[in-house]
Scaffold this active site. Structure first.
Site, PDB file in Angstrom:
ATOM      1  N   LEU A 152       8.593   1.250  -8.656  1.00 36.32           N
ATOM      2  CA  LEU A 152       7.089   0.730  -8.968  1.00 36.32           C
ATOM      3  C   LEU A 152       6.142   1.716  -9.533  1.00 36.32           C
ATOM      4  O   LEU A 152       5.156   1.398 -10.152  1.00 36.32           O
ATOM      5  CB  LEU A 152       6.597   0.026  -7.592  1.00 36.32           C
ATOM      6  CG  LEU A 152       7.639  -0.936  -6.909  1.00 36.32           C
ATOM      7  CD1 LEU A 152       7.168  -1.450  -5.937  1.00 36.32           C
ATOM      8  CD2 LEU A 152       8.183  -1.724  -7.821  1.00 36.32           C
ATOM      9  N   VAL A 211       8.805   6.869   2.091  1.00 35.04           N
ATOM     10  CA  VAL A 211      10.350   6.507   2.433  1.00 35.04           C
ATOM     11  C   VAL A 211      10.071   4.829   2.101  1.00 35.04           C
ATOM     12  O   VAL A 211       9.299   4.215   2.925  1.00 35.04           O
ATOM     13  CB  VAL A 211      10.613   6.713   3.555  1.00 35.04           C
ATOM     14  CG1 VAL A 211      11.848   5.991   4.147  1.00 35.04           C
ATOM     15  CG2 VAL A 211      10.943   8.256   3.926  1.00 35.04           C
ATOM     16  N   SER A 219       3.897  -3.252   3.410  1.00 39.01           N
ATOM     17  CA  SER A 219       5.021  -4.006   2.925  1.00 39.01           C
ATOM     18  C   SER A 219       5.256  -5.207   3.955  1.00 39.01           C
ATOM     19  O   SER A 219       4.587  -5.289   4.973  1.00 39.01           O
ATOM     20  CB  SER A 219       6.333  -3.059   3.525  1.00 39.01           C
ATOM     21  OG  SER A 219       7.390  -3.687   3.586  1.00 39.01           O
ATOM     22  N   TYR A 258      10.336   1.750   9.601  1.00 35.24           N
ATOM     23  CA  TYR A 258       9.621   1.685   8.515  1.00 35.24           C
ATOM     24  C   TYR A 258       8.560   0.834   8.592  1.00 35.24           C
ATOM     25  O   TYR A 258       7.415   0.955   8.279  1.00 35.24           O
ATOM     26  CB  TYR A 258      10.696   1.080   7.296  1.00 35.24           C
ATOM     27  CG  TYR A 258      10.118   0.721   6.219  1.00 35.24           C
ATOM     28  CD1 TYR A 258       9.618   1.774   5.155  1.00 35.24           C
ATOM     29  CD2 TYR A 258      10.182  -0.508   5.924  1.00 35.24           C
ATOM     30  CE1 TYR A 258       8.961   1.337   4.033  1.00 35.24           C
ATOM     31  CE2 TYR A 258       9.501  -1.032   4.473  1.00 35.24           C
ATOM     32  CZ  TYR A 258       8.877   0.153   3.621  1.00 35.24           C
ATOM     33  OH  TYR A 258       8.502  -0.339   2.552  1.00 35.24           O
ATOM     34  N   LYS A 270       4.162   1.390   8.304  1.00 33.17           N
ATOM     35  CA  LYS A 270       3.338   0.727   7.362  1.00 33.17           C
ATOM     36  C   LYS A 270       2.080  -0.027   8.233  1.00 33.17           C
ATOM     37  O   LYS A 270       1.047   0.036   7.598  1.00 33.17           O
ATOM     38  CB  LYS A 270       4.047  -0.581   6.569  1.00 33.17           C
ATOM     39  CG  LYS A 270       5.096   0.030   5.401  1.00 33.17           C
ATOM     40  CD  LYS A 270       4.479   1.068   4.399  1.00 33.17           C
ATOM     41  CE  LYS A 270       5.465   1.499   3.680  1.00 33.17           C
ATOM     42  NZ  LYS A 270       4.759   2.282   2.221  1.00 33.17           N
TER      43      LYS A 270
HETATM   44  C1  15L Z   1      10.389  -3.017   1.187  1.00 32.06           C
HETATM   45  O1  15L Z   1       9.127  -2.790   1.831  1.00 32.06           O
HETATM   46  C2  15L Z   1      11.147  -2.101   0.773  1.00 32.06           C
HETATM   47  O2  15L Z   1      10.176  -0.773   0.251  1.00 32.06           O
HETATM   48  C3  15L Z   1      11.882  -2.461  -0.499  1.00 32.06           C
HETATM   49  O3  15L Z   1      12.876  -1.566  -0.772  1.00 32.06           O
HETATM   50  C4  15L Z   1      12.585  -3.759  -0.224  1.00 32.06           C
HETATM   51  O4  15L Z   1      13.585  -3.801   0.914  1.00 32.06           O
HETATM   52  C5  15L Z   1      11.680  -4.762   0.092  1.00 32.06           C
HETATM   53  O5  15L Z   1      10.537  -4.246   1.070  1.00 32.06           O
HETATM   54  C6  15L Z   1      12.136  -6.144   0.480  1.00 32.06           C
HETATM   55  O6  15L Z   1      11.782  -6.619   1.743  1.00 32.06           O
HETATM   56  O7  15L Z   1      12.632  -6.840  -0.331  1.00 32.06           O
END
Ligand code: 15L
Length: 270
Positions: free
Chosen positions: A15, A75, A111, A136, A140
């Site tokens: 991205l 990450v 995310s 993760y 966020k």
């Molecule tokens: C995200 O936040 C990730 O960074 C990416 O690698 C994908 O896994 C995406 O979500 C997703 O949920 O498809």
């Protein structure tokens, strides 16, 4: 042009490269940075520097004099807490400290995994409760709360783009609801850079998908008008799901990863 000089972190990622090219092509002065080398030739006029956002002094130096920080250097998957903490918690702190010092606004790659344990049957707006689906996702959520505090306490503006699945085209049933096309990623980022009053916002980062899990309270206010719809790929995608947990929740496989409750799961809690 508002917010003309940009620090872009994570520029070498998929991205980050899309944004490096698109923002440079629109006349932004892009300082592209990453902890790994930029793959391939740099777009004309772009300067690239090595930067690990876990390095406080390096981040402060890289951000000197910028109008905005487009922060994609993190990450992007579920890893150990330590690895996530270094890049995503410390890195977020350093980026916001640098924004505060330069009176810059932050466009932050958040995310869908901030709300991953929301059931797929629900259609939610950005004020729905946070339901992160791993460390993760929690990292966020931390970025979003940091942005909230930095705006309330210091007036640092930020948009936290809760990106769904930003890939060239949707590949799974879940992607049909969460897809963000590359051109819409660029439209969303430009809207956040150009809107006069950004304030603090967590904003859905998807295209105008017919099967969207989400409706937005912020798109019209910031001037984001997505143009793509995953539906045109519906006949090509894999419609099978990977198991009962993944298929029940918006976060999909991230929810199923390391899941130890008996199925069905948290939505059944009082
Ligand atoms: C995200 O936040 C990730 O960074 C990416 O690698 C994908 O896994 C995406 O979500 C997703 O949920 O498809």
């Amino acid at each position: 042009m508002a917010h003309k000089t940009l620090l872009l972190t994570g520029a070498a990622g998929a991205l980050g490269r899309v944004l490096t090219e698109a923002l440079a092509a629109r006349g932004y002065n892009v300082r592209a940075t990453d902890r790994t080398a930029y793959p391939g030739p740099l777009p004309a006029g772009v300067r690239f520097a090595h930067l690990d956002v876990a390095d406080y002094a390096g981040t402060m130096r890289a951000a000197e004099g910028v109008d905005a920080i487009v922060h994609f250097g993190a990450v992007p998957v579920e890893l150990s807490f330590e690895e996530i903490a270094q890049a995503n918690l410390r890195g977020a702190n350093h980026v916001f400290e640098a924004a505060k010092a330069n009176r810059a606004r932050v466009i932050f790659a958040s995310s869908n995994h901030t709300v991953g344990f929301t059931e797929r049957a629900q259609t939610i707006d950005e004020d729905a409760p946070l339901r992160p689906d791993g460390y993760y996702g929690v990292s966020k959520c931390y970025g979003e709360m940091l942005g909230r505090m930095m705006f309330d306490k210091h007036g640092v503006e930020s948009a936290h783009l809760r990106i769904g699945s930003c890939i060239p085209k949707p590949l799974t049933k879940r992607h049909l609801s969460l897809w963000l096309s590359y051109p819409d990623l660029v439209r969303l980022t430009l809207a956040c850079l150009q809107t006069p009053d950004l304030g603090f916002r967590a904003v859905w980062g998807i295209s105008k998908n017919t099967r969207a899990f989400w409706r937005s309270k912020h798109w019209a206010a910031i001037g984001y008008a997505p143009e793509d719809d995953s539906e045109k790929f519906a006949s090509e995608v894999d419609m099978t799901d990977t198991g009962p947990v993944a298929e029940r929740f918006q976060g999909g496989d991230f929810c199923a990863n390391g899941y130890t409750r008996s199925v069905p799961g948290p939505a059944d809690l009082p």
